[in-house]
Design an enzyme around this catalytic site. Structure first.
Site, PDB file in Angstrom:
ATOM      1  N   ASP A  32       9.697 -13.084   6.014  1.00  8.27           N
ATOM      2  CA  ASP A  32       8.503 -12.881   6.954  1.00  8.27           C
ATOM      3  C   ASP A  32       8.515 -10.905   6.692  1.00  8.27           C
ATOM      4  O   ASP A  32       9.885 -10.185   7.796  1.00  8.27           O
ATOM      5  CB  ASP A  32       7.681 -13.331   7.665  1.00  8.27           C
ATOM      6  CG  ASP A  32       6.197 -12.673   8.135  1.00  8.27           C
ATOM      7  OD1 ASP A  32       5.748 -12.112   7.492  1.00  8.27           O
ATOM      8  OD2 ASP A  32       5.841 -12.307   9.636  1.00  8.27           O
ATOM      9  N   ASN A  34       8.045  -8.193   4.560  1.00 10.14           N
ATOM     10  CA  ASN A  34       8.203  -7.802   2.914  1.00 10.14           C
ATOM     11  C   ASN A  34       6.974  -6.505   3.008  1.00 10.14           C
ATOM     12  O   ASN A  34       7.490  -5.157   3.074  1.00 10.14           O
ATOM     13  CB  ASN A  34       7.607  -8.474   1.682  1.00 10.14           C
ATOM     14  CG  ASN A  34       8.632  -9.421   1.614  1.00 10.14           C
ATOM     15  OD1 ASN A  34       9.555  -8.823   2.590  1.00 10.14           O
ATOM     16  ND2 ASN A  34       8.529  -9.768   0.556  1.00 10.14           N
ATOM     17  N   ARG A  36       5.574  -5.183   5.724  1.00  7.58           N
ATOM     18  CA  ARG A  36       5.584  -3.798   6.880  1.00  7.58           C
ATOM     19  C   ARG A  36       6.584  -3.213   6.386  1.00  7.58           C
ATOM     20  O   ARG A  36       6.634  -2.255   6.658  1.00  7.58           O
ATOM     21  CB  ARG A  36       5.708  -4.461   7.711  1.00  7.58           C
ATOM     22  CG  ARG A  36       4.363  -4.853   8.795  1.00  7.58           C
ATOM     23  CD  ARG A  36       4.401  -5.928  10.366  1.00  7.58           C
ATOM     24  NE  ARG A  36       4.989  -7.280   9.374  1.00  7.58           N
ATOM     25  CZ  ARG A  36       5.709  -7.810   9.770  1.00  7.58           C
ATOM     26  NH1 ARG A  36       5.670  -8.172  11.284  1.00  7.58           N
ATOM     27  NH2 ARG A  36       5.663  -9.189   9.898  1.00  7.58           N
ATOM     28  N   HIS A  49       8.284  -6.425  -1.469  1.00  9.67           N
ATOM     29  CA  HIS A  49       8.142  -7.748  -1.667  1.00  9.67           C
ATOM     30  C   HIS A  49       9.901  -7.710  -2.642  1.00  9.67           C
ATOM     31  O   HIS A  49      10.980  -8.444  -3.173  1.00  9.67           O
ATOM     32  CB  HIS A  49       7.242  -8.306  -3.006  1.00  9.67           C
ATOM     33  CG  HIS A  49       6.133  -8.865  -1.929  1.00  9.67           C
ATOM     34  ND1 HIS A  49       6.784  -9.550  -1.080  1.00  9.67           N
ATOM     35  CD2 HIS A  49       4.663  -8.484  -1.819  1.00  9.67           C
ATOM     36  CE1 HIS A  49       5.196  -9.948  -0.369  1.00  9.67           C
ATOM     37  NE2 HIS A  49       4.035  -9.260  -1.028  1.00  9.67           N
ATOM     38  N   ASN A  80      -0.926 -18.170   1.587  1.00  7.75           N
ATOM     39  CA  ASN A  80      -0.790 -17.033   0.737  1.00  7.75           C
ATOM     40  C   ASN A  80      -1.583 -16.445  -0.526  1.00  7.75           C
ATOM     41  O   ASN A  80      -2.040 -15.801  -0.844  1.00  7.75           O
ATOM     42  CB  ASN A  80       0.656 -16.842   0.543  1.00  7.75           C
ATOM     43  CG  ASN A  80       1.597 -16.362   2.286  1.00  7.75           C
ATOM     44  OD1 ASN A  80       2.274 -16.793   1.806  1.00  7.75           O
ATOM     45  ND2 ASN A  80       1.336 -15.711   2.908  1.00  7.75           N
TER      46      ASN A  80
END
Ligand code: FPP
Length: 248
Positions: A32, A34, A36, A49, A80
């Site tokens: 978790d 990526n 930000r 990503h 997602n």
């Protein structure tokens, strides 16, 4: 050649006194943070990503090298896939194709056996093909089983298991923990001992709901692209300090 150069180089990357005989057999990670990570650097989200994917390669290689036998990562949840923009999902799929093709090229020497947890049948043809070509290949030199959870949801997994148990007409008295475990995507693999969530959230987001029963849970604010093998080694050290009573 000197005696020192003949000595095996330690695979560990910090000075922490890790006990190689007490490594978690199975580590699971919720990748978790990526986007930000990218925003903090003024970069487009796709770069986050990409950085996450690069870090994943390093982490898998590190786990293999230190002797962890099972690694599971949450790459794309059912939510997602349903809820993110078409462009973002397209970008993630493109990244999957590139990486899966690369893993396929390396599989003979890497010792990494790749496996997908989740229902990827509805993915675009190119993604499905790339997954099928590199997953579940029998390896003579298997060193680590690497599971990637794609279009995965823990509740979906349990529902699918129940449906299949009913389809197989298993009598009620034969249904026990061992049997249910056999019907899950992770069949034949040990439950995770250590679940890690980088990115600052304190939840499990529908990940490995059945399998996590006795896992140690490690949360950190560090964003996934920065959760390097050094950070993972800190998490393993923390794990080794836990008193795992397993209900005793
Ligand atoms: C979570 O960060 C990450 C994802 C939804 C995608 C994960 C994909 C990769 C790491 C790419 C490589 C993976 C494979 C298996 C090849 P986020 O987007 O939710 O970040 P945020 O919390 O900052 O919004």
């Amino acid at each position: 050649m000197t005696v020192t150069s003949l000595k095996q180089k330690s695979p560990f990357v910090t000075d922490l006194p890790i006990d190689p005989d007490k490594l978690p057999k199975h580590i699971a990670i919720i990748m978790d943070g990526n986007r930000r990570w990218a925003r903090l650097r003024g970069l487009p989200e796709t770069k986050g990503h990409q950085a996450g994917a690069k870090n994943l390669e390093n982490v898998v290689n590190y786990c293999r090298d230190i002797g962890v036998k099972h690694l599971t990562v949450y790459a794309l949840s059912t939510e997602n896939w349903r809820k993110r923009s078409v462009e973002e999902v397209r970008g993630i799929f493109g990244l999957f194709i590139d990486i899966f093709n690369k893993w396929r090229k390396d599989y003979r020497t890497s010792g990494i056996k790749f496996f997908v947890l989740g229902n990827f049948q509805a993915f675009p043809f190119k993604v499905k093909t790339a997954i099928k070509k590199c997953s579940n290949i029998v390896l003579d030199n298997e060193r680590i089983r690497f599971n990637v959870a794609l279009n995965y949801g823990g509740r979906d997994e349990i529902i699918t298991a129940i449906q299949n148990i009913i389809k197989d007409k298993i009598p009620a008295q034969d249904i026990n923990e061992e049997l249910v475990s056999k019907y899950l995507y992770t069949t034949g693999q040990p439950d995770p001992d250590l679940i890690i969530r980088p990115g600052g959230e304190f939840r499990l987001s529908n990940f490995l709901l059945w399998q996590m029963s006795y896992a140690e849970l490690y949360f950190t604010d560090i964003l996934w692209p920065d959760f390097t093998p050094v950070e993972l080694e800190k998490a393993i050290y923390w794990y080794q300090q836990r008193d795992r009573r397993m209900g005793k």
